[in-house]
Design a protein around this motif. Sequence first.
Motif, short mmCIF file in Angstrom:
data_model
loop_
_atom_site.label_atom_id
_atom_site.label_comp_id
_atom_site.label_asym_id
_atom_site.label_seq_id
_atom_site.Cartn_x
_atom_site.Cartn_y
_atom_site.Cartn_z
N UNK A 123 15.82 12.13 75.33
CA UNK A 123 17.18 12.64 75.49
C UNK A 123 17.28 14.09 75.03
N UNK A 124 16.56 14.44 73.98
CA UNK A 124 16.57 15.82 73.51
C UNK A 124 16.00 16.75 74.58
N UNK A 125 14.96 16.30 75.26
CA UNK A 125 14.38 17.10 76.35
C UNK A 125 15.39 17.26 77.49
N UNK A 126 16.06 16.15 77.83
CA UNK A 126 17.07 16.20 78.89
C UNK A 126 18.20 17.16 78.51
N UNK A 127 18.68 17.06 77.27
CA UNK A 127 19.78 17.91 76.82
C UNK A 127 19.38 19.38 76.85
N UNK A 128 18.15 19.67 76.44
CA UNK A 128 17.69 21.05 76.45
C UNK A 128 17.60 21.59 77.87
N UNK A 129 17.03 20.79 78.78
CA UNK A 129 16.92 21.20 80.17
C UNK A 129 18.30 21.40 80.79
N UNK A 130 19.22 20.50 80.43
CA UNK A 130 20.58 20.56 80.94
C UNK A 130 21.27 21.85 80.49
N UNK A 131 21.12 22.20 79.22
CA UNK A 131 21.76 23.40 78.70
C UNK A 131 21.24 24.65 79.40
N UNK A 132 19.93 24.69 79.63
CA UNK A 132 19.34 25.84 80.32
C UNK A 132 19.82 25.92 81.76
N UNK A 133 19.79 24.78 82.44
CA UNK A 133 20.20 24.72 83.84
C UNK A 133 21.66 25.12 84.02
N UNK A 134 22.52 24.60 83.15
CA UNK A 134 23.93 24.92 83.30
C UNK A 134 24.24 26.35 82.87
N UNK A 135 23.45 26.89 81.96
CA UNK A 135 23.59 28.30 81.64
C UNK A 135 23.30 29.18 82.84
N UNK A 136 22.28 28.80 83.60
CA UNK A 136 21.95 29.54 84.82
C UNK A 136 23.07 29.45 85.84
N UNK A 137 23.67 28.25 85.96
CA UNK A 137 24.76 28.08 86.91
C UNK A 137 26.01 28.84 86.47
N UNK A 138 26.23 28.92 85.16
CA UNK A 138 27.37 29.70 84.67
C UNK A 138 27.22 31.17 85.08
N UNK A 139 26.00 31.68 84.99
CA UNK A 139 25.78 33.08 85.38
C UNK A 139 26.07 33.26 86.87
N UNK A 140 25.67 32.30 87.70
CA UNK A 140 25.95 32.38 89.14
C UNK A 140 27.46 32.31 89.39
N UNK A 141 28.13 31.43 88.66
CA UNK A 141 29.58 31.32 88.81
C UNK A 141 30.28 32.61 88.37
N UNK A 142 29.79 33.20 87.29
CA UNK A 142 30.35 34.48 86.84
C UNK A 142 30.19 35.56 87.91
N UNK A 143 29.05 35.57 88.56
CA UNK A 143 28.82 36.54 89.63
C UNK A 143 29.81 36.33 90.78
N UNK A 144 30.07 35.06 91.10
CA UNK A 144 31.04 34.76 92.15
C UNK A 144 32.43 35.24 91.77
N UNK A 145 32.81 35.02 90.50
CA UNK A 145 34.15 35.42 90.06
C UNK A 145 34.27 36.94 90.04
N UNK A 146 33.19 37.65 89.72
CA UNK A 146 33.23 39.10 89.69
C UNK A 146 33.31 39.67 91.09
N UNK A 147 32.68 38.98 92.04
CA UNK A 147 32.67 39.49 93.41
C UNK A 147 33.89 39.06 94.21
N UNK A 148 34.67 38.08 93.62
CA UNK A 148 35.78 37.53 94.37
C UNK A 148 36.99 38.45 94.35
#
Length: 219
Positions: free
Chosen positions: A194-219
Motif C-alpha cells: 500500500x505504501x508503494x501504491x500511495x507513493x506512485x499515486x502521489x507522483x502520478x497525481x502531481x503530474x496530472x495537477x501540473x497538466x491541469x494547471x497548464x490547461x487553466x493557464x491556457x484557458x
Amino acid sequence: MNRHHWTVLATAGVALLSAGAIAFVAWAPGDTPDSTPTTPPVRVVLPGRPGESAAVSDSDQVRAPDGSAYNSIDVAFAQMMIAHHAQAIEMAGLATGRAGAAEVRNLAGRISAAQQPEIDVLRSWLRDRGKPESDPGHDHAGMPGMQTASAIGELTAARGADFDRRFVTMMIAHHRGAQQMAGDLLRGGTDQRLSEIANEMAVEQGSEIRRLDDLSLNG
C-alpha cells in the motif's frame, strides 16, 4: 479459546477487534470496562486454527494471510481511496459530451484509465484481508478534496468552456486531497504494498495537477 468466549474476556480488560483478534487494554485503578482506558491497546491475540494456540502480536502489526503486516490506517486508506477515486472517475466521465477542449477530454480519459485499476487493486487488498470495501463510520464527504453533491451537479449541467473551467478547478482540488491522504498513509501505515501504491499515486497525481494547471493557464 473459541469465538463465543471472547465477549467474556472483554469484561475483564480485553477489547474485541473487527479482524477477529483481541487487544488487551490496561485500565488504571478505578477504571471500569465502561470507562475510557488510560492506555491504548498494545497487544493483540490472533486466534489460531482449531487445535492451535493463539498468537500474540503488536496491535499495529496484524499479519495478512500472505504474511505482510498491516494496520487500521492501511485499511482506512484502502476503503476511503476507493470512494475518492470513484468520484474522480465520475467527474472524468462527465467530460464526454460536455468538455469544450479536446485537451480536457483527453486528460479526463487518462484519469479514468489510471484510477480504475487502482480501485481494483485496493478492492483486492481488502478482500484478501477479509475487510469490507467500505466502512459506514467513514465520512466520505469529509475526505480531503471530495467535491460536494451540489458542485457535481453544477459540473454536470455545465458545457463547453464553463465545464472545462469547473472541471480543472475541481479536479486539481480532488487530486491534492488524494495526495494528502497518500501522505497520511505513508506516515502511519505499515503495509509495504500500500505504501508503494500511495507513493506512485502521489507522483502520478502531481503530474496530472501540473497538466491541469497548464490547461487553466491556457484557458
